[in-house]
Design an enzyme around this catalytic site. Structure first.
Site, PDB file in Angstrom:
ATOM      1  N   ASP A  46       0.840  -1.199   0.000  1.00 21.65           N
ATOM      2  CA  ASP A  46       0.000   0.000   0.000  1.00 21.65           C
ATOM      3  C   ASP A  46       0.878   1.252   0.000  1.00 21.65           C
ATOM      4  O   ASP A  46       2.049   1.196   0.409  1.00 21.65           O
ATOM      5  CB  ASP A  46      -0.880   0.027   1.257  1.00 21.65           C
ATOM      6  CG  ASP A  46      -1.827  -1.158   1.304  1.00 21.65           C
ATOM      7  OD1 ASP A  46      -2.138  -1.704   0.231  1.00 21.65           O
ATOM      8  OD2 ASP A  46      -2.234  -1.535   2.425  1.00 21.65           O
TER       9      ASP A  46
HETATM   10  N1  URA Z   1      -1.069  -5.977   4.004  1.00 22.99           N
HETATM   11  C1  URA Z   1      -1.634  -4.749   3.953  1.00 22.99           C
HETATM   12  O1  URA Z   1      -2.700  -4.521   4.513  1.00 22.99           O
HETATM   13  N2  URA Z   1      -0.978  -3.803   3.262  1.00 22.99           N
HETATM   14  C2  URA Z   1       0.210  -3.988   2.658  1.00 22.99           C
HETATM   15  O2  URA Z   1       0.769  -3.060   2.055  1.00 22.99           O
HETATM   16  C3  URA Z   1       0.779  -5.284   2.728  1.00 22.99           C
HETATM   17  C4  URA Z   1       0.127  -6.264   3.413  1.00 22.99           C
END
Ligand code: URA
Length: 252
Positions: free
Chosen positions: A110
Site C-alpha cells: 500500500d
Molecule cells: N497488508 C496490507 O494490509 N498492506 C500492505 O501493504 C501489505 C500487506
C-alpha cells in the site's frame, strides 16, 4: 555479445541509440573507451560505464527496494509518486518479450506501507513468487492503535474471516513485539491483508513495514527509497523458499 547489444539488453535505448552511444565514445569497459559497436565481450561479470555511470551486466534483473511511505506500486499512480521513479531509467526500459518493459514489482504494498519490495524482469520468477503454492513467508512489523492483547494474537493465529472470502485466513506466525506492536508472518498476499486481519480482531493498523521475505531482509545500510541488486544466492534462496507451513488459509 556485441557491446551495442549489451547496452540494448540492459535498457540503454533502441539498438540505434546504443550504437550511437558507443560511436560517440561514451562507453567504457575496464576503463577503456570502446568505439566500435561490434566489439565483442563476454557478458558474465561484465561491468561497463555509460557516460561515466558504471553498470553491471545482468541477463535478468532482480532487485530489492526499501519502499518509502507515500509511494504507489503502480506504473500509473493516482495520488503519490510511483516507486518506479526511484529506479534508474535503464531498469525501467529494459527490453522484454512480454508487452511490459523493464522491471516489475512482485506484488504490491500500500502507499503508506514501507519496507522490502522485490522487482524483476523475469516473468517466470514473478509467477513463481506469486503462486499460491509457493508460500514464501513475509514478515510485517505492525504498529497498532490499541494495546495488543493475547486474545488478538491467538485469533490472528487461529484464523479470521475477511469480508470477501468465507475461508478464514491465519498468520503463519504472530507475536507481540511491543505494547501496541505485532510481528506478523503471512504466507499469502491478499489485498490489504494485514490491515484487514488486524481490523477483524478489533484493532487498527497505524503503521506497516515489511521487514523480510523468505530469508531476505532489508540491509541496515539500505535507506528508504534506495534499491540494490540481488545476488545469485539470494535469488536462488527466494526461488526455492518454503514456509514449511500449511497455506495461510484454513478449511473449516
Ligand atoms: N497488508 C496490507 O494490509 N498492506 C500492505 O501493504 C501489505 C500487506
Amino acid at each position: 555479445m556485441r557491446i551495442d547489444e549489451v547496452l540494448y539488453t540492459q535498457g540503454f535505448g533502441t539498438r540505434r541509440i546504443c550504437a550511437g552511444l558507443v560511436q560517440q565514445g561514451l562507453v567504457k569497459v575496464e576503463g577503456q573507451v570502446v568505439q566500435d559497436p561490434s566489439t565483442e565481450f563476454e557478458t558474465a561479470g561484465l561491468r561497463f560505464t555509460v557516460q561515466g555511470v558504471e553498470w553491471p551486466y545482468h541477463a535478468k534483473a532482480y532487485l530489492m527496494l526499501n519502499k518509502p511511505a507515500g509511494t504507489e506500486c503502480s506504473q500509473k499512480p493516482s495520488t503519490y509518486p510511483s516507486i518506479y521513479t526511484l529506479l534508474p531509467a535503464p531498469l525501467r526500459t529494459r527490453p522484454n518479450k512480454a508487452s511490459v518493459q523493464g522491471v516489475q514489482a512482485i506484488g504490491r504494498l500500500d502507499q503508506d506501507t514501507t519496507g522490502l519490495l522485490l522487482l524483476t524482469d523475469d516473468g517466470q520468477f514473478i509467477h513463481r513468487m506469486a503462486s499460491p503454492r509457493h508460500h514464501v513467508p513475509k514478515v510485517y512489523e505492525v504498529v497498532v492503535k490499541h494495546p495488543v492483547d493475547a486474545r488478538q494474537v491467538a485469533r490472528l493465529l487461529e484464523g479470521v474471516v475477511l469480508e470477501d472470502d468465507p475461508k478464514p485466513v491465519r498468520a503463519a506466525a504472530c507475536e507481540q513485539s511491543g505494547p501496541s506492536a505485532l510481528r506478523l508472518t503471512l504466507t499469502e498476499g491478499k489485498y490489504h491483508q494485514v490491515k484487514r486481519m488486524v481490523a477483524a480482531v478489533g484493532n487498527r493498523v497505524e503503521a506497516l513495514h515489511r521487514s523480510r521475505i523468505g530469508e531476505l531482509e532489508i540491509p541496515p545500510d539500505l535507506a528508504p527509497g534506495q534499491w540494490r541488486w540481488l545476488d545469485e544466492e539470494q535469488v536462488e534462496a527466494l526461488r526455492t523458499a518454503r514456509s514449511g507451513q500449511p497455506p495461510g488459509s484454513v478449511d473449516r
